[in-house]
Write an enzyme that holds these catalytic residues in place. Structure first.
Site, short mmCIF file in Angstrom:
data_model
loop_
_atom_site.label_atom_id
_atom_site.label_comp_id
_atom_site.label_asym_id
_atom_site.label_seq_id
_atom_site.Cartn_x
_atom_site.Cartn_y
_atom_site.Cartn_z
CE LYS A 117 49.18 43.02 48.06
NZ LYS A 117 48.24 42.28 47.18
CB SER A 129 46.14 39.85 49.56
OG SER A 129 46.61 40.28 48.29
CB SER A 149 44.54 40.78 45.93
OG SER A 149 44.45 39.62 46.71
N1 GLN Z 1 42.01 35.81 47.80
C1 GLN Z 1 42.70 35.14 46.75
C2 GLN Z 1 43.74 34.22 47.31
O1 GLN Z 1 43.82 34.11 48.51
C3 GLN Z 1 43.31 36.14 45.81
C4 GLN Z 1 44.52 36.78 46.35
C5 GLN Z 1 45.15 37.76 45.42
O2 GLN Z 1 44.53 38.22 44.46
N2 GLN Z 1 46.40 38.06 45.67
O3 GLN Z 1 44.45 33.55 46.60
#
Ligand code: GLN
Length: 482
Positions: free
Chosen positions: A74, A149, A173
């Site tokens: 990532k 994400s 995410s």
């Molecule tokens: N979707 C969640 C957010 O926007 C979690 C994101 C994540 O786990 N990095 O904060």
């Protein structure tokens, strides 16, 4: 082909790491334009790593457990000398001066880094639509999002660009994109995997974790990346990962709780779709058939996770992102004074969602509102910790859906932050409590797209999540999922 068999073949000399890499790069060339899993394909780096593995095999030197296995990172992981952007314009052109601990462990294990994957900017989002460099498409249906994400990492594995990938999980995410792309994704116990070199979003919530096409590969990857790291002050000492050892233990006599509030029972959160709930029920039945003792359980505060998270995570983000001031990293937009330069840089460099989080977080932490918002969210967090601790006195693991729905079409939720945030209602609790969770594919929804089922366990019971996921995977493969 699984990462396990690639590593075995490469170590025995049956196949070369270079030919394994060629095969995967050919697939990248075929589909990457359409999918956009990567911000950067690191072909040169990959070739030199593959050649080094092949040279070690030829010389009879020992090779690591991931010898010659292509792996995607990532793009919020620091890679020395290799651009690391967090899919944000504010970091464009920045090359970290060091490797994340996870990156060096993977390199030592013989992995071959094929590229840096796309994400929602600074990991804020659930669809990868918030990337400054354009969205990633779901390889199973390119009209749909891959989740987020870590959408690029999930898509890279689902498209077979690499059998393994690393993601980060602050509120879901890793697990939600794994569910959307029909693969396995796991968030470790907070502190089980080093955060050194993970570009911070919400430091008390963030964890790196594995993506793979099956549970055994995910466990093997977990065992490589987990374990104490003196460079991360929140890293757990005296913790030896042993996920692979758990794979064949079964669930005979295991006490499994189905969380009512996150699985459509009385007092449940709304918006969980019927097909997802049906697959979750089938998963629960499969565990019972395999000898588990299954019972519905109530965790009332689980429904409060979303509200607490959207105070705690933005509060931490507003502090973590203060360092992007135009002086030290990436982008600088010049202006007559330092203050104006800071403002111009941040205005041009951050996207809308990141700005929204910085404003939310700054507001929640400001004098006069601190107790009402941040203080209250911390109390909710403590309450959740206590509730889950008491539930785990009577249950070994808990089951919920991973996400309320299957992968949704592009644009469907991007205009309304609230409908996007609701995606994480089932995954967020374990970030707030620091507990591990895994998503394993279990059948498909009415649209033919994969459904993920989530297994939760108490702190440090990471191995147990793989143990239960292995039983669910076997049941799904045997046709137990419709
Ligand atoms: N979707 C969640 C957010 O926007 C979690 C994101 C994540 O786990 N990095 O904060």
């Amino acid at each position: 082909m699984s990462a396990r068999s690639i590593a075995a073949d490469v170590a025995s000399g049956a196949r070369s790491a270079a030919s394994v890499l060629d095969e995967h790069l050919a697939r990248v060339r075929e589909r990457e334009e359409e999918i956009h899993a990567f911000n950067l394909v690191t072909e040169e780096k990959a070739r030199s790593q593959a050649d080094a593995v092949d040279a070690a095999v030829a010389a009879g030197d020992p090779v690591g457990p991931l010898a010659g296995v292509p792996l995607a990172l990532k793009d919020n992981m620091c890679t020395r000398g290799i651009p690391t952007t967090c899919s944000s314009k504010i970091l464009e052109g920045w090359r970290p001066p060091y490797d994340a601990t996870v990156v060096s462990r993977l390199a030592d294990a013989g992995a071959v880094f094929v590229g840096k994957t796309n994400l929602d900017e600074f990991a804020m989002g659930s669809s990868t639509e918030n990337s400054a460099f354009g969205p990633t498409r779901n390889p199973l249906d390119t009209g749909r999002v891959p989740g987020g994400s870590s959408g690029g990492s999930a898509a890279a594995v689902a498209a077979n660009f690499a059998p393994l990938a690393i993601g980060s999980d602050t509120g879901g995410s890793i697990r939600q994109p794994a569910a959307f792309c029909g693969i396995v994704g796991m968030k470790p116990t907070y502190g089980a995997v080093s955060r050194y070199g993970l570009i911070a979003f919400g430091s008390s919530l963030d964890q790196f974790g594995p993506f793979a096409t099956d549970v055994a590969d995910a466990a093997a990857l977990y065992d490589v990346i987990a374990g104490h790291d003196p460079l991360d002050s929140t890293s757990i000492t005296d913790f030896t990962p042993n996920a692979v050892d758990h794979l064949s233990r079964g669930v005979q006599g295991l006490r499994v709780g189905v969380v009512r509030e996150l699985s459509g029972g009385a007092g449940s959160v709304e918006g969980l779709s019927a097909d997802v709930l049906a697959r979750t029920n089938e998963a629960v039945e499969a565990l019972a058939a395999a000898g588990a003792i299954v019972e519905e359980v109530s965790v009332p505060s689980a429904t409060l996770g979303l509200s607490a998270y959207y105070i705690v995570a933005p509060a931490e983000a507003s502090s973590n992102l203060a360092r992007y001031d135009g002086v030290r990293y990436g982008l600088r937009v010049d202006a007559p004074t330092t203050g104006e330069m800071n403002t111009a840089t941040r205005t041009a460099g951050f996207g809308a969602e990141v700005k929204r989080r910085i404003m939310l977080g700054t507001y929640a932490l400001s004098a006069g509102y601190y107790d009402a918002f941040y203080g209250k969210a911390l109390k909710v967090r403590t309450m959740m910790l206590r509730d889950f601790a008491s539930v785990y006195e009577n249950f070994d693991v808990l089951i919920t859906p991973t996400a309320p729905t299957t992968a949704f079409p592009f644009g469907e939720r991007s205009s309304d932050p609230m409908t996007m945030y609701v995606n994480d209602v089932c995954t967020i609790p374990s970030n707030l409590t620091g507990h591990p969770g895994i998503s394993v594919p279990f059948g498909v929804g009415d649209d033919g797209l994969p459904v993920g089922v989530q297994v939760l366990a108490p702190a440090l019971a990471d191995g147990l999540t793989f143990q239960v996921a292995a039983v669910l995977e076997a049941a799904a493969n045997a046709g137990g999922a419709t």
